[in-house]
Design an enzyme around this catalytic site. Sequence first.
Site, PDB file in Angstrom:
ATOM      1  CG  ASP A 271     105.227  40.538  61.739  1.00 12.89           C
ATOM      2  OD1 ASP A 271     105.010  41.408  60.891  1.00 12.89           O
ATOM      3  OD2 ASP A 271     106.102  39.688  61.443  1.00 12.89           O
TER       4      ASP A 271
ATOM      5  CB  THR B 190     111.445  45.641  61.623  1.00 14.29           C
ATOM      6  OG1 THR B 190     111.012  44.534  61.208  1.00 14.29           O
ATOM      7  CG2 THR B 190     112.397  46.050  60.518  1.00 14.29           C
TER       8      THR B 190
ATOM      9  CB  THR C  20      94.161  45.011  62.705  1.00  8.26           C
ATOM     10  OG1 THR C  20      94.329  43.522  62.316  1.00  8.26           O
ATOM     11  CG2 THR C  20      93.438  45.465  61.397  1.00  8.26           C
TER      12      THR C  20
ATOM     13  CB  SER D  95     107.010  35.304  64.669  1.00  5.45           C
ATOM     14  OG  SER D  95     107.073  36.449  63.455  1.00  5.45           O
TER      15      SER D  95
ATOM     16  CG  ASP E  22     110.382  38.202  63.902  1.00  6.66           C
ATOM     17  OD1 ASP E  22     110.889  38.580  62.871  1.00  6.66           O
ATOM     18  OD2 ASP E  22     109.119  38.079  64.107  1.00  6.66           O
TER      19      ASP E  22
END
Length: 345
Positions: free
Chosen positions: A92, A15, A168, A61, A59
Amino acid sequence: MKAKPKVLIIYTGGTIGMIKDPVTGELSNVDFDLIFDQVPELNRLNIEVDSVSFEKPMDSSEINTSHWREIAKTIFDNYAQYDGFVVLHGTDTMAYTASALSFMFDGLQKPVIFTGSQLPIGMIRTDGKENLITALEIAAARDQYGGALIREVAVCFDYKLFRGNRCTKDSAENFEAFRSPNYLELASAGVHLQYHEHRFYKSENEKLTLNDKLNTRIALVKLFPGMDFNLYKNLINKDAIDGLILETFGAGNSPNNADFHSNLRSFINEGGVVLNISQCSSGFVIQGFYEASSMFNRLGVVSGQDMTTEAAVTKMMVCLDPENTDRSMELLAQNLRGELTDLPG
Ligand code: ASP
């Protein structure tokens, strides 16, 4: 006069470097130069900053083991030229990449600081500028002898520095996106950057080595009440995987299900390795504390103690050698990079 510290930024995406597409409204990544333009303050830091970027920033992911290798190799190849490294990464899966690198490197004597943001750096309310500037300051920090102050992989986010393999992501909304449930922060950024040196990890090995052999033949299974263990028989099988991580209840407990236990027994007898971590974010797996976990000791399941899921997955990938399961189990049980806490009492 002492030379300015040199820090290499490795931009992978996330981001922090995204802008909104005016047509679709979706966020996607831009080139690193555009990020740099958003933070003119970087020129005022007493740090020489260079940068390299993923060919296609992404990203997080999309990040997989080949990207972990790419980041690790960039650090390894540039290790002598820089005092520290900042990795810009999506939040993420940041804790996975930070954990992976912590296990892939041995003998790290320089800081590798991950950061990113919840809002793109071009937005007025962004948290990206603060995170980036603080991460750079930490990556450039020196001890009283002129060596690196931090010598481990860490995550710098929202005024805190966490050990990479202890944290985390726990909020997709708050600027305080990360937590380190079982280990206190390494530093806090208030008016002053306050370092908690007694919490730092330091490798006893002086020479950096990189182990980039990662075994991805592993699976992660989270237990839930009422689950049909028969559905997992084809997965918990040496033909499919070499290692299994079980996310169990509380202090490492599971239902007393005969089919499940015999499935685990055959898997382990065939040379599979099973690691038991808890679904609770804080506290320990203590196999044998309850009757509901004693069988794990009898079966030869390794206790993951207070490891995060991210640490367990990445440690297993690094340590799991199907040719030598005894050694793999020994390594999984050991505290390799400060990812485990000694049990109280
Ligand atoms: N989806 C983004 C990523 O992980 C979220 C972020 O960076 O905060 O790449």
